[in-house]
Every structure is written in C-alpha cells, then in structure tokens.
Design a protein around this motif. Structure first.
Motif, short mmCIF file in Angstrom:
data_model
loop_
_atom_site.label_atom_id
_atom_site.label_comp_id
_atom_site.label_asym_id
_atom_site.label_seq_id
_atom_site.Cartn_x
_atom_site.Cartn_y
_atom_site.Cartn_z
N VAL A 20 0.91 -1.14 0.05
CA VAL A 20 0.00 -0.03 0.15
C VAL A 20 0.94 1.13 -0.15
CG1 VAL A 20 -1.76 1.23 1.26
CG2 VAL A 20 -1.99 -1.26 1.10
N ARG A 67 -7.60 2.88 -4.00
CA ARG A 67 -8.80 3.17 -3.11
C ARG A 67 -8.65 4.64 -2.54
NH1 ARG A 67 -9.57 -2.43 0.57
NH2 ARG A 67 -8.98 -3.83 -1.21
N TRP A 84 -10.55 -2.62 4.72
CA TRP A 84 -9.28 -3.38 4.33
C TRP A 84 -9.52 -4.78 4.86
CZ3 TRP A 84 -5.71 -2.61 0.72
CH2 TRP A 84 -4.92 -3.79 0.57
N SER A 85 -9.23 -5.80 3.91
CA SER A 85 -9.35 -7.07 4.36
C SER A 85 -7.94 -7.90 3.55
CB SER A 85 -10.41 -7.93 4.03
OG SER A 85 -10.87 -8.00 2.58
N ILE A 88 -1.14 -7.06 4.16
CA ILE A 88 -0.54 -6.16 3.68
C ILE A 88 0.98 -6.62 3.91
CG2 ILE A 88 0.11 -3.78 3.54
CD1 ILE A 88 -2.79 -2.91 4.69
N LEU A 127 -4.03 -0.18 10.57
CA LEU A 127 -3.69 -1.19 9.78
C LEU A 127 -2.76 -2.21 10.37
CD1 LEU A 127 -3.36 0.56 6.18
CD2 LEU A 127 -5.28 -0.85 7.05
N GLN A 130 -2.84 -6.17 10.19
CA GLN A 130 -2.82 -6.57 8.77
C GLN A 130 -1.24 -6.64 8.24
OE1 GLN A 130 -5.59 -4.77 9.42
NE2 GLN A 130 -7.16 -6.24 9.10
#
Length: 296
Positions: A20, A67, A84-85, A88, A127, A130
């Motif tokens: 990201v 996004r 978000w799923s 990352i 985040l 993840q």
C-alpha cells in the motif's frame, strides 16, 4: 548491503506481495508504485483523488488498484482501514505536503502535522494487525530543522511558520518510526518500522508554498541540485525491500544527502530521542483517538 550503487534494477521479485502506497498518483509515490508493480507486487494506490489515481494505475498495469484515502480526514482513514481485508506486506507512508500556508485538516489539526504525521499515525495504527513485513515512512532532511512543541503541536498559540511546521512534521515521522519499532520489538513482532528520505528530488511537492520567493528558490534548487523523482524514490524502494535493521533510516549517499544512491544515514539528536518519541506517540493517540492494537 554489498551493492553500494543500488538502483531499481536491483529490486527483488515481489510476486504475491501486497504493498500500500499513500500519495501514489504523482511524484515519488508514483515512481515507487511503478517500480514495485514492475517486479510483480500488487500495489494499492491510496489516494485522495481517485480519478488521478485511476489514471496512474493504468500506467502500472493490472496489478494496481486504487482506494480513496484522505490523510487530512480521520473519517476517511477509518473508512479505508475498515474496508481493508487481507494481509499487507508493506505499508509505505509516502504522501505529504510541504511548506504550505497555514491551514487546518478536517479534524482541526495544523495541516502539515495533520497530513504528514497524524494521518499516517492513525492509518498505520489501524492497519497494523494486517501488516506482515514492514512500515516505511518517508521523512526529510528538513527534520533537522524541526522542533517538537508538545504543548502546541498544532500551532494554536505560536506564530505560524511554514518551514517550522514542515520541519516539525518530518521530525515527527522519524520519532513515530522509532517508537513504533520499540513497541513492535516489545511485543515480539517481526514487523519492522523503517524510514527513508529522498534527498532533494524535483517533484511537484515544492510548488505549493504560495510564496513566490520560496517557489523561486525551490525552482533554482530543482535545476542545480535536485535529482529526479526516479532517483528520489530509491531510498524508499531500498527500505521497502532490503534486509536492513529495524528503525533504519535510508537516504542518498552523496552531496550532503541531497542526491546519490541509497544507503543508511544518520538523523538529528532529537530524532533519536526515545523519551520524546514516546511522548509524541502518546500525544498523537490523544489527538487522533487511535491506539495501538495488540501485535505479535
């Protein structure tokens, strides 16, 4: 670190990895995204302007997606994180504004601190469960001129200074990286917090000061000193992919770190102050209302 003249041609394959990148539709972010997509990464362009983001994504090919994310708005950050799923592998906190006139974010923060630091603080914190490999935050040599005023982070009582506000926000980036790594290490997490700076890179970042004299100085510097965005992105790419120690800071190796090949560089005494880093973290939690979840 055996190659002292490292370039994007030395990037490892990134197939199956998700990255990201904030502020990815122009400048350093676009170059960073393009190079990572070239070596097989799934790149997510986290941008405020999704139309421009879509145009950038078309340049990158099918492995890129867009996004919406406005780092000057905590609601937008929460919506991005909640939407978000999946894992990352790398989060690159690249977006930023530089020496702009005084202004406020949607949540009332001084907008350079709010965008460059508090927005990325809130995004990373939300985040983090993840994130599997590393967080890379882009700082600046301007951190050396910065001073953290914990009593007035948002310039509510101080006379506003665009350069001082920018320096404070870039110093905050390095202190954030330092404290994030301390907390990750304490939790036994393998995730690394790293920082990078591009040296003096000629991008559109320098053209929004709304000060003709400052813009002229920037334009002259861009012609005489600066390296291009492709070279300016190398420290970020290096930090995002190479096996370097936690909390490392990467920048150019030549001419007072304004240009050159990526290497590990030093930082100011303030940027290496663990007590100040912890105090800034606690202040950032209070301002954003976002706290670090359990990591491991």
């Amino acid at each position: 670190m055996t190659n002292t003249r490292w370039t994007a041609q030395d990037l490892p394959r990134m197939d199956g990895r998700t990255v990201v990148v904030t502020g990815a539709n122009s400048g350093l972010g676009l170059v960073t995204s393009r190079e990572l997509a070239r070596v097989g990464a799934r790149v997510v362009l986290a941008v405020r302007d999704t139309e421009r983001g879509a145009a950038a994504a078309r340049e990158l090919g099918g492995a890129a997606e867009v996004r919406r994310l406005d780092l000057a708005d905590l609601t937008s950050i929460r919506e991005f994180a909640d939407g978000w799923s999946g894992p990352i592998d790398v989060l690159i906190n690249n977006a930023g504004i530089m020496m702009v006139p005084e202004g406020r974010t949607a949540d009332g923060f001084e907008r350079q601190l709010g965008t460059n630091h508090l927005g990325h603080f809130a995004l990373t914190t939300r985040l983090l469960p993840q994130i599997t490999d590393r967080v890379v935050t882009v700082s600046s040599q301007a951190h050396r001129r910065g001073r953290i005023d914990l009593a007035d982070l948002n310039w509510n009582t101080r006379a506003y200074n665009t350069t001082g506000a920018y320096g404070q926000s870039k110093l905050a980036n390095l202190l954030f990286t330092l404290e994030l790594q301390r907390r990750l290490t304490a939790a036994g997490s393998p995730v690394r917090a790293l920082a990078a700076h591009p040296g003096w890179a000629a991008t559109n970042l320098q053209s929004h000061t709304e000060n003709r004299a400052a813009d002229l100085v920037m334009a002259v510097g861009n012609k005489l000193i600066a390296q291009d965005a492709r070279a300016g992105a190398l420290p970020t790419l290096f930090a995002a992919t190479q096996d370097i120690p936690p909390a490392s800071y990467v920048g150019p190796d030549g001419f007072y770190e304004t240009r050159g090949y990526p290497t590990l560089v030093g930082r100011s005494r303030a940027a290496a102050n663990p007590e100040l880093a912890q105090q800034l973290w606690e202040a950032s939690e209070k301002l954003t209302g976002v706290t670090l979840p359990a990591v491991g």
